[in-house]
Motif scaffolding. Sequence first.
Motif, PDB file in Angstrom:
ATOM      1  N   UNK A   1       0.823  -1.213   0.000  1.00 51.85           N
ATOM      2  CA  UNK A   1       0.000   0.000   0.000  1.00 51.85           C
ATOM      3  C   UNK A   1       0.857   1.263   0.000  1.00 51.85           C
ATOM      4  N   UNK A   2       2.157   1.094  -0.244  1.00 53.98           N
ATOM      5  CA  UNK A   2       3.122   2.186  -0.280  1.00 53.98           C
ATOM      6  C   UNK A   2       3.328   2.831   1.079  1.00 53.98           C
ATOM      7  N   UNK A   3       2.994   2.117   2.140  1.00 50.84           N
ATOM      8  CA  UNK A   3       3.247   2.599   3.491  1.00 50.84           C
ATOM      9  C   UNK A   3       4.613   2.113   3.960  1.00 50.84           C
TER      10      UNK A   3
END
Length: 676
Positions: free
Chosen positions: A97-99
């Motif tokens: 989630x690009x976290x």
Amino acid sequence: MFRKIINVSILLIAFINSFILLGQAQRTNVITIVRDNVTFSFAVSCNGGPCQYGQFVNGDYWVIPNTVGGNVRITNISPEGEFNGAMVNPDLLRDQFNELLPFEDQQQGFLNTYNHYNASLNIMNQLPYEASPNESILKIAAMNQGCGTAAIERGCVKTSTVLTILAEAPPNHGSNTFRPPFHGDWKPLFTTDKVMMDRLPRLSQVSDGNNGLIGGTLGFERWLAPEVELYHQGLGEFHRAMIPHEAQPPYASDQMLRFLEDITKVFGLETNEEKKPAVYSLIQKGIDNYAVYKMGVPFSSGAGQHLGKKPLIVFFAAIYNDVEILEDVRGMSQDENLLNKRFFQEDSQIRMGKTGMAIWGDFKGFNNVHWYFSRLYPRVDGNGTLGDPYEYIDGPAGGIHPDPSQTRDRNYLTVVGGLYVGYAFMQQLMPWYKYASNDFEMLQFADRIYTGYGIDNFDGGLWTKPDPCAPYDNQENENCAPFRLYSTGITNCNSYMSTWGPNPDDLTTFIAHNGDPNTDGRMPELHGRKINFNRIPSLVVKYWDELRPCADPNNASYPCEGLGKLPDDSNSSEVPGDDGDDGDDGDDLPPPISEGPETRIVVTNGGLSISTVTNYANLSVRVYSLTGALILEKISSGNNLEVQWVEKGIISSGIFIYKVNMDKDVYYGKFGITNN
């Protein structure tokens, strides 16, 4: 030999620029950069032949494929070897989630002598490499001696460079374009056309106007050696290993001092043309740091290892004519999310205390409150920056212990305080810098800690009163260790959380001494104790007494001759409005306060009124007692707000603190109410 290399580089740049002016594309199979006596080279090919290339205004190179949608093949990079690593668009590891992954799970692709090294992130192991447009190749030259501290003795960066792959040639072949950020995949192209040189001061105290070109043809080249700024959390002190040791001081506090000295050099009487190379080199560093912030990666806070990351970003926003960037940067100082995550030490370490004075220390909430009280009277303090969790007095805990028999060696206020004074002083001299910073707390702290400027009967030093918090109980067991509540639960304390410390039922509140907060408290005898700063810019030492008053709009000597242009000058910016007066010192009871041409705050015996020309989504007033109790609060929106306290019987007499929020802007001040 070094002098000859520099001269050859200048001739090479002039040669390239002559072809650019003629509109002829340059092609090559080898890009060579000489920096800090290290020769970097990138062997490249495009469809089996040479690639078109050019240089940005800072001297770094760009390359583009020969065909739309094509790649640039990099067959070799030197210095060779896995130890001299290279990464593409350096970033932290992220999930689907690009976290960001937890900081303790992060890995990196440089310096294979460290445990958190991941060989797959180092493209020196992947050559030949097919580089796509929108990629930056960050290349280091490493060394394994002379790194400066035992924590990074396994290796560090000597110097570094960047090769940028673009989809198409930048305007004017890059001659008036800054290199895009090398961190991450955000690659905007900023232009020198939007650099507003008239925002700089022109102070005779800085120079005599005859110094010529500042910093050389490429400005301050020390800032052009890129530093990977990703590892401030989770990898110990590895972030210090990534400082280009040959180009810059290998300690962030010394880097900040060097930056403040460099920015001073562009505050003189030289022409804009003489200043431009130096300004451009400072902007380039600011652009790189801004990208790290945009990626959501905190720079952290602490002793002296994380300083100076924000001041370069603020300088970029102050002198570059872009409203969106300016407002983004102005919002940093008041963003609670950024403060809680400790994005910038300059913000998280200086906060407005509950008695209306900006105070110093790392504010880590109440999860480690027992550690705070353990360090309040320690034999040895392992943390020299911990701030007062109740936000009344300067920290750190043990660093300001009143008993001279116990150590004060961990007081990092000596390391960072003078740099904060310098940072604030530069803002006072360059109003656009002050406007972009939007950080009243920093300005107030600097004035107070250095000379007590603007405060009656106070000539500078620590701030330790008023303080309602009970002091250490002198009858306490000498082996008392409150922090053991986090482990064994056996503290050996007799009266902790009974006569001193936090309330056992609510750690967010404290046990009070029930005396006079102006004479009692944790360490009232240290109020006004001078700090011997070991790092402070030379301009502060030489000219504070002369220039600080004439940079103060409330002083009769304002403005200084050569003071930077004001943000409300319609000829200098597309951004209207000044940040105005930053609040009243509370010397007059009650004071009328004018915050600037767009905002007016007026305090009387009966109440407070706000009027603005701008409609705000968040327009609020909070009033506190000197001991921090919230007395009244009113939250609204729009461009007007009024609160009445005498008529409603809320406030009778005394000295109080107000805090006004107008979206991103915050104003503080003291006021007094007298009985008629």
